[in-house]
Design a protein around this motif. Structure first.
Motif, mmCIF file in Angstrom:
data_model
loop_
_atom_site.group_PDB
_atom_site.id
_atom_site.type_symbol
_atom_site.label_atom_id
_atom_site.label_comp_id
_atom_site.label_asym_id
_atom_site.label_seq_id
_atom_site.Cartn_x
_atom_site.Cartn_y
_atom_site.Cartn_z
ATOM 1 N N CYS A 59 0.857 -1.199 0.000
ATOM 2 C CA CYS A 59 0.000 0.000 0.000
ATOM 3 C C CYS A 59 0.886 1.239 0.000
ATOM 4 O O CYS A 59 1.792 1.359 0.824
ATOM 5 N N ALA A 60 0.603 2.164 -0.909
ATOM 6 C CA ALA A 60 1.416 3.386 -1.049
ATOM 7 C C ALA A 60 0.869 4.535 -0.221
ATOM 8 O O ALA A 60 1.164 5.702 -0.490
ATOM 9 N N GLY A 61 0.053 4.222 0.795
ATOM 10 C CA GLY A 61 -0.452 5.292 1.667
ATOM 11 C C GLY A 61 -1.639 6.005 1.044
ATOM 12 O O GLY A 61 -2.267 5.505 0.108
ATOM 13 N N GLN A 62 -1.912 7.170 1.567
ATOM 14 C CA GLN A 62 -3.052 7.944 1.063
ATOM 15 C C GLN A 62 -2.929 8.188 -0.440
ATOM 16 O O GLN A 62 -1.849 8.540 -0.926
ATOM 17 N N ASP A 63 -4.025 8.021 -1.160
ATOM 18 C CA ASP A 63 -4.049 8.407 -2.567
ATOM 19 C C ASP A 63 -3.998 9.930 -2.617
ATOM 20 O O ASP A 63 -4.943 10.621 -2.229
ATOM 21 N N LEU A 80 -11.126 12.233 6.976
ATOM 22 C CA LEU A 80 -10.401 11.148 6.292
ATOM 23 C C LEU A 80 -9.633 10.316 7.310
ATOM 24 O O LEU A 80 -9.700 9.082 7.339
ATOM 25 N N LEU A 81 -8.913 11.023 8.173
ATOM 26 C CA LEU A 81 -8.097 10.309 9.162
ATOM 27 C C LEU A 81 -8.961 9.639 10.221
ATOM 28 O O LEU A 81 -8.592 8.566 10.718
ATOM 29 N N ASP A 82 -10.110 10.216 10.540
ATOM 30 C CA ASP A 82 -11.018 9.519 11.466
ATOM 31 C C ASP A 82 -11.394 8.161 10.879
ATOM 32 O O ASP A 82 -11.490 7.167 11.596
ATOM 33 N N GLY A 104 5.015 -5.881 -1.134
ATOM 34 C CA GLY A 104 5.701 -4.876 -1.935
ATOM 35 C C GLY A 104 5.724 -3.619 -1.090
ATOM 36 O O GLY A 104 5.324 -3.645 0.090
ATOM 37 N N VAL A 105 6.127 -2.521 -1.700
ATOM 38 C CA VAL A 105 6.369 -1.311 -0.908
ATOM 39 C C VAL A 105 5.174 -0.953 -0.001
ATOM 40 O O VAL A 105 4.010 -1.099 -0.379
ATOM 41 N N ALA A 106 5.521 -0.541 1.213
ATOM 42 C CA ALA A 106 4.516 -0.067 2.180
ATOM 43 C C ALA A 106 4.950 1.342 2.550
ATOM 44 O O ALA A 106 5.962 1.533 3.236
ATOM 45 N N GLY A 136 5.490 16.998 3.517
ATOM 46 C CA GLY A 136 5.176 17.992 4.549
ATOM 47 C C GLY A 136 4.194 17.523 5.603
ATOM 48 O O GLY A 136 3.642 18.350 6.335
ATOM 49 N N LEU A 137 3.971 16.183 5.697
ATOM 50 C CA LEU A 137 3.040 15.671 6.710
ATOM 51 C C LEU A 137 3.800 14.940 7.812
ATOM 52 O O LEU A 137 5.015 14.741 7.732
ATOM 53 N N ILE A 138 3.058 14.527 8.808
ATOM 54 C CA ILE A 138 3.656 13.760 9.909
ATOM 55 C C ILE A 138 3.192 12.298 9.805
ATOM 56 O O ILE A 138 2.128 12.030 9.232
HETATM 57 O O1 T3D Z 1 -3.521 14.459 3.361
HETATM 58 C C1 T3D Z 1 -3.216 13.285 3.544
HETATM 59 O O2 T3D Z 1 -2.539 12.765 2.695
HETATM 60 C C2 T3D Z 1 -3.720 12.550 4.788
HETATM 61 C C3 T3D Z 1 -3.189 11.226 4.940
HETATM 62 C C4 T3D Z 1 -1.892 10.959 4.843
HETATM 63 C C5 T3D Z 1 -1.383 9.612 4.985
HETATM 64 C C6 T3D Z 1 -0.310 9.260 3.977
HETATM 65 O O3 T3D Z 1 -0.223 8.105 3.645
HETATM 66 S S1 T3D Z 1 0.698 10.463 3.373
HETATM 67 C C7 T3D Z 1 1.840 9.550 2.350
HETATM 68 C C8 T3D Z 1 1.265 9.244 1.022
HETATM 69 N N1 T3D Z 1 2.106 8.353 0.231
HETATM 70 C C9 T3D Z 1 3.214 8.766 -0.357
HETATM 71 O O4 T3D Z 1 3.635 9.914 -0.268
HETATM 72 C C10 T3D Z 1 3.904 7.759 -1.229
HETATM 73 C C11 T3D Z 1 3.763 8.144 -2.682
HETATM 74 N N2 T3D Z 1 4.308 7.132 -3.557
HETATM 75 C C12 T3D Z 1 5.616 6.963 -3.713
HETATM 76 O O5 T3D Z 1 6.465 7.615 -3.137
HETATM 77 C C13 T3D Z 1 6.020 5.910 -4.701
HETATM 78 O O6 T3D Z 1 4.942 5.637 -5.545
HETATM 79 C C14 T3D Z 1 6.478 4.594 -4.045
HETATM 80 C C15 T3D Z 1 7.834 4.829 -3.355
HETATM 81 C C16 T3D Z 1 5.457 4.095 -3.036
HETATM 82 C C17 T3D Z 1 6.667 3.505 -5.126
HETATM 83 O O7 T3D Z 1 7.483 4.026 -6.161
HETATM 84 P P1 T3D Z 1 7.558 3.265 -7.571
HETATM 85 O O8 T3D Z 1 8.599 3.973 -8.376
HETATM 86 O O9 T3D Z 1 7.708 1.830 -7.329
HETATM 87 O O10 T3D Z 1 6.096 3.449 -8.235
HETATM 88 P P2 T3D Z 1 5.501 4.787 -8.902
HETATM 89 O O11 T3D Z 1 5.821 4.811 -10.347
HETATM 90 O O12 T3D Z 1 5.840 5.979 -8.089
HETATM 91 O O13 T3D Z 1 3.914 4.520 -8.695
HETATM 92 C C18 T3D Z 1 3.166 3.719 -9.610
HETATM 93 C C19 T3D Z 1 1.840 4.434 -9.855
HETATM 94 O O14 T3D Z 1 1.135 4.547 -8.621
HETATM 95 C C20 T3D Z 1 2.078 5.854 -10.355
HETATM 96 O O15 T3D Z 1 1.014 6.179 -11.213
HETATM 97 P P3 T3D Z 1 1.282 6.278 -12.818
HETATM 98 O O16 T3D Z 1 2.411 7.255 -13.017
HETATM 99 O O17 T3D Z 1 1.667 4.881 -13.237
HETATM 100 O O18 T3D Z 1 -0.036 6.734 -13.366
HETATM 101 C C21 T3D Z 1 1.963 6.680 -9.094
HETATM 102 O O19 T3D Z 1 1.575 7.986 -9.309
HETATM 103 C C22 T3D Z 1 0.852 5.915 -8.353
HETATM 104 N N3 T3D Z 1 0.934 6.159 -6.919
HETATM 105 C C23 T3D Z 1 1.860 5.701 -6.068
HETATM 106 N N4 T3D Z 1 1.615 6.138 -4.839
HETATM 107 C C24 T3D Z 1 0.511 6.902 -4.933
HETATM 108 C C25 T3D Z 1 0.066 6.927 -6.261
HETATM 109 N N5 T3D Z 1 -1.002 7.611 -6.650
HETATM 110 C C26 T3D Z 1 -1.675 8.304 -5.709
HETATM 111 N N6 T3D Z 1 -1.308 8.333 -4.414
HETATM 112 C C27 T3D Z 1 -0.232 7.654 -3.973
HETATM 113 N N7 T3D Z 1 0.090 7.660 -2.671
#
Ligand code: T3D
Length: 258
Positions: A59-63, A80-82, A104-106, A136-138
């Motif tokens: 799971c890559a976290g929040q979309d 959302l967080l609730d 896979g990646v978490a 910029g989040l925690i």
């Molecule tokens: O406001 C709030 O957000 C409240 C809640 C917050 C909680 C959170 O979880 S904040 C953190 C959110 N997650 C991230 O910041 C991680 C974002 N993703 C990444 O850094 C990378 O994707 C990974 C390191 C996880 C994996 O990298 P990689 O190179 O293996 O894959 P990729 O090419 O980056 O991702 C593949 C696709 O998934 C890509 O879409 P595309 O280009 O093929 O159309 C990418 O945009 C999509 N994807 C990956 N993570 C997310 C995502 N789309 C939306 N949200 C994501 N988090």
């Protein structure tokens, strides 16, 4: 369907299912996950849960496309967080063991979703990323609670502030997870472990889970009293009677979860 449920003998396998987005979480998906856990809880045949992801990620976290600030201002993240917090609370309070197979990646909330499970196995090629600081989040959904308890404050701070990937093998060395497993053996190992737990003394395991969680805030005195009370409860189960009988008869115990 963003969350799939497979019924296996004794347990349910719950699969995060948005592989094209690396199973990134949406509010609706959080709701579906909560519903799947709640439904499993009401099934007397279900005595353990296995949580994993479809495709190449856990799971890559929040979309992030769901929470983009707009010209009208920042998103309101609290509801959302609730929703996600309800999932974490449910995972911790479920009266059965929960195993995570991190295939896979978490990242972000996805990493902390895994850490909320009772036993975490991960494929050796994968990594855990507290990705929050990159945007910029925690660390949320319990991250700031789980991390220092699992790896200590120094490592927790560096993981939170640097947002660097931590390999599964290092995560296991540090005590963040139970085991790193060869990728191709991960699902087999996780399913075998979950099936084994599903045949365990379910009430005793649930009480152990409750005691361990309570220990995070209790004094030793409080914890000794709690152990006494929960042990008394465990000692009243049929599974305890069966466990002792099986020991004395030198045979494996056949627990029924009651
Ligand atoms: O406001 C709030 O957000 C409240 C809640 C917050 C909680 C959170 O979880 S904040 C953190 C959110 N997650 C991230 O910041 C991680 C974002 N993703 C990444 O850094 C990378 O994707 C990974 C390191 C996880 C994996 O990298 P990689 O190179 O293996 O894959 P990729 O090419 O980056 O991702 C593949 C696709 O998934 C890509 O879409 P595309 O280009 O093929 O159309 C990418 O945009 C999509 N994807 C990956 N993570 C997310 C995502 N789309 C939306 N949200 C994501 N988090």
């Amino acid at each position: 369907m963003t969350v799939l449920v497979e019924k296996h003998p004794g347990y349910r396998q719950i699969i995060l299912n948005r592989p094209e987005r690396l199973n990134a979480l949406t509010a609706a998906m959080g709701g579906a996950l909560l519903a799947a856990l709640s439904e499993a809880e009401t099934d007397p045949e279900c005595r353990a849960i296995l949580l994993t992801g479809a495709g190449r990620a856990f799971c890559a976290g929040q979309d992030l496309t769901e929470v983009m600030p707009t010209k009208d201002g920042p998103p309101n993240l609290k509801p959302l967080l609730d929703g996600y917090n309800a999932v974490i609370r449910k995972l911790r309070s479920l009266e059965m063991p929960v195993v995570a197979a991190v295939n896979g990646v978490a990242a972000g909330a996805g990493a902390n979703l895994a850490l909320a499970c009772d036993i975490v196995l991960a494929g050796k090629s994968t990594s855990f990323i507290q990705a929050f600081a990159r945007i910029g989040l925690i660390p949320d959904v319990g991250g700031t609670w789980f991390l220092p308890r699992l790896v200590g404050p120094a490592r927790a701070r560096a993981l939170a502030m640097l947002a660097e990937p931590l390999s599964a093998e290092r995560a296991a060395e540090w005590g963040l997870i139970w085991q790193a497993v060869d990728d191709e053996k991960l699902m087999e190992a996780a399913q075998a472990l979950t099936a084994r737990l599903a045949q365990g003394p379910t009430i005793g395991l649930a009480l152990a889970k409750r005691a361990l969680d309570a220990a995070e805030t209790n004094t030793l005195d409080q914890q000794l009293d709690l152990e006494r009370d929960l042990q008394d409860e465990a000692g009243r189960t049929g599974d305890y009677a069966e466990g002792v009988r099986a020991f004395l008869e030198k045979r494996p115990a056949k627990f029924i979860g009651r």
